[in-house]
Write a protein that holds these residues in place. Structure first.
Motif, mmCIF file in Angstrom:
data_model
loop_
_atom_site.group_PDB
_atom_site.id
_atom_site.type_symbol
_atom_site.label_atom_id
_atom_site.label_comp_id
_atom_site.label_asym_id
_atom_site.label_seq_id
_atom_site.Cartn_x
_atom_site.Cartn_y
_atom_site.Cartn_z
ATOM 1 N N LEU A 39 14.508 -2.235 0.672
ATOM 2 C CA LEU A 39 15.829 -3.035 0.390
ATOM 3 C C LEU A 39 17.018 -3.651 1.041
ATOM 4 N N ALA A 40 17.240 -3.485 2.614
ATOM 5 C CA ALA A 40 17.791 -4.117 3.427
ATOM 6 C C ALA A 40 16.974 -5.196 3.701
ATOM 7 N N LEU A 41 15.063 -5.732 3.255
ATOM 8 C CA LEU A 41 14.732 -7.161 3.995
ATOM 9 C C LEU A 41 15.056 -7.863 2.809
ATOM 10 N N ALA A 42 15.297 -7.740 1.611
ATOM 11 C CA ALA A 42 14.483 -8.190 0.118
ATOM 12 C C ALA A 42 15.282 -8.973 -0.024
ATOM 13 N N PRO A 43 16.727 -9.517 0.525
ATOM 14 C CA PRO A 43 17.422 -10.853 0.267
ATOM 15 C C PRO A 43 16.850 -11.422 1.865
ATOM 16 N N ARG A 44 16.133 -11.816 2.290
ATOM 17 C CA ARG A 44 15.583 -12.608 3.233
ATOM 18 C C ARG A 44 14.163 -12.937 3.454
ATOM 19 N N CYS A 45 13.645 -12.583 2.129
ATOM 20 C CA CYS A 45 12.727 -13.063 1.444
ATOM 21 C C CYS A 45 12.000 -13.518 0.152
ATOM 22 N N ASP A 46 10.747 -13.452 0.018
ATOM 23 C CA ASP A 46 11.027 -14.158 -1.112
ATOM 24 C C ASP A 46 9.334 -12.910 -1.629
ATOM 25 N N ARG A 47 9.575 -12.004 -1.444
ATOM 26 C CA ARG A 47 9.421 -10.758 -2.265
ATOM 27 C C ARG A 47 8.681 -9.505 -1.287
ATOM 28 N N VAL A 48 9.242 -8.472 -1.610
ATOM 29 C CA VAL A 48 9.064 -7.437 -0.971
ATOM 30 C C VAL A 48 8.359 -6.486 -1.548
ATOM 31 N N ILE A 49 6.956 -5.905 -1.383
ATOM 32 C CA ILE A 49 6.345 -4.888 -2.213
ATOM 33 C C ILE A 49 6.552 -3.181 -1.401
ATOM 34 N N GLY A 50 7.337 -2.315 -1.375
ATOM 35 C CA GLY A 50 6.867 -0.975 -1.093
ATOM 36 C C GLY A 50 5.810 -0.051 -1.103
ATOM 37 N N ILE A 51 5.277 0.685 -0.671
ATOM 38 C CA ILE A 51 4.152 1.443 -0.910
ATOM 39 C C ILE A 51 4.752 2.695 -0.259
ATOM 40 N N ASP A 52 3.984 3.304 -1.347
ATOM 41 C CA ASP A 52 4.101 4.835 -1.067
ATOM 42 C C ASP A 52 3.416 6.053 -1.843
ATOM 43 N N ARG A 53 3.278 7.442 -1.201
ATOM 44 C CA ARG A 53 2.386 8.144 -2.083
ATOM 45 C C ARG A 53 3.086 8.570 -3.191
ATOM 46 N N ASP A 54 4.515 8.627 -3.159
ATOM 47 C CA ASP A 54 4.980 9.808 -3.351
ATOM 48 C C ASP A 54 6.881 9.190 -4.636
ATOM 49 N N GLU A 55 6.163 9.382 -5.843
ATOM 50 C CA GLU A 55 6.197 9.055 -7.541
ATOM 51 C C GLU A 55 7.223 9.004 -7.025
ATOM 52 N N SER A 56 8.200 10.105 -6.994
ATOM 53 C CA SER A 56 9.714 10.531 -6.898
ATOM 54 C C SER A 56 10.628 9.605 -6.154
ATOM 55 N N ALA A 57 9.931 9.488 -4.984
ATOM 56 C CA ALA A 57 10.583 8.289 -4.306
ATOM 57 C C ALA A 57 10.629 7.115 -4.367
ATOM 58 N N LEU A 58 9.616 7.014 -5.129
ATOM 59 C CA LEU A 58 9.334 5.273 -5.580
ATOM 60 C C LEU A 58 10.702 4.991 -6.809
ATOM 61 N N ALA A 59 11.164 6.086 -7.906
ATOM 62 C CA ALA A 59 11.225 6.262 -8.893
ATOM 63 C C ALA A 59 12.964 5.793 -8.360
#
Ligand SMILES: C[S@@+](CC[C@H](N)C(=O)[O-])C[C@H]1O[C@@H](n2cnc3c(N)ncnc32)[C@H](O)[C@@H]1O
Length: 215
Positions: A39-59
């Motif tokens: 979220l901190a980088l999103a305003p500066r890039c075209d696209r950000v993909i965050g990956i994690d194996r923790d579904e609740s954190a991703l939600a």
């Protein structure tokens, strides 16, 4: 040395990234958790993909992105130490407190020559009072050799360290109260108590800040 921030991302690390041109690029945030770095980088890039194996954190990360009105961030459930990153076509790989040899190797295989790999990792001294290293922790030498083997040249490596000193046991326990449940589960709590019983009165937080570039 700049102090570590309590709940956020270190300003010193963000400053390291501030010098990097991210416009028009796709950033892969490995071990994104609730998406703080993404979220901190999103305003500066075209696209950000965050990956994690923790579904609740991703939600929670998706909710935070929606609340912030960020439309160029997506969060994907994946084991970052199993699959490859090439499918995400990252121009930049970043990570905040999720780093391992497997992750560095995958970043090395996915990035083009000259592409940045920027991360904060636990330093080997993190919570040294508990006598147990995080599996994500590296010393400076370990970081340098793992990155070289993964095909990176090191541009910046520093340690941000904060050693809290306590006047008594109660103060030392209060400082770790938020960690008690996790530390009880992994055995660190009892080692910390032993450290305090033996007269120890510190708690060390130590993070590595790294900027590396694919060779
Ligand atoms: C200490 S948290 C940091 C989260 C986030 N980057 C932040 O700074 O708020 C580590 C994160 O790495 C994730 N993680 C650990 N191993 C992983 C793996 N093999 N694949 C995907 N995610 C992983 C955990 O689920 C957790 O969300």
């Amino acid at each position: 040395m700049a102090p570590l921030t309590a709940g956020g991302i270190s300003p010193a690390f963000l400053k390291l990234l501030a010098d990097e041109r991210l416009g028009g690029l796709t950033v892969l945030d490995v071990g994104t958790g609730r998406g703080r770095l993404a979220l901190a980088l999103a305003p500066r890039c075209d696209r950000v993909i965050g990956i994690d194996r923790d579904e609740s954190a991703l939600a929670a990360a998706r909710q935070a992105a929606a609340a912030a009105g960020l439309r160029n961030v997506e969060f994907v459930a994946v084991d970052a130490e199993a699959g490859e990153y090439l499918g995400f076509a990252p121009d930049v790989v970043a990570a905040h407190l999720c780093m391992s040899t497997a992750i560095a190797e995958r970043a090395g295989r996915a990035l083009a020559r000259g592409a940045p790999f920027a991360f904060v990792a636990f330093h080997a001294d993190q919570w040294r009072e508990t006598g147990r290293r995080s599996r994500f922790a590296w010393s400076e030498d370990e970081a340098a050799s793992i990155l070289a083997a993964a095909g990176f040249s090191l541009e910046h490596l520093s340690v941000e360290r904060d050693v809290q000193e306590f006047s008594g046991v109660e103060q030392a326990l209060a400082a770790a109260i938020g960690l008690e449940e996790k530390w009880r589960a992994d055995g660190r709590w009892f080692r910390y108590i032993k450290f305090l019983e033996e007269g120890g009165r510190t708690l060390t937080r130590a993070h590595l800040h790294v900027m590396a570039r694919k060779t």
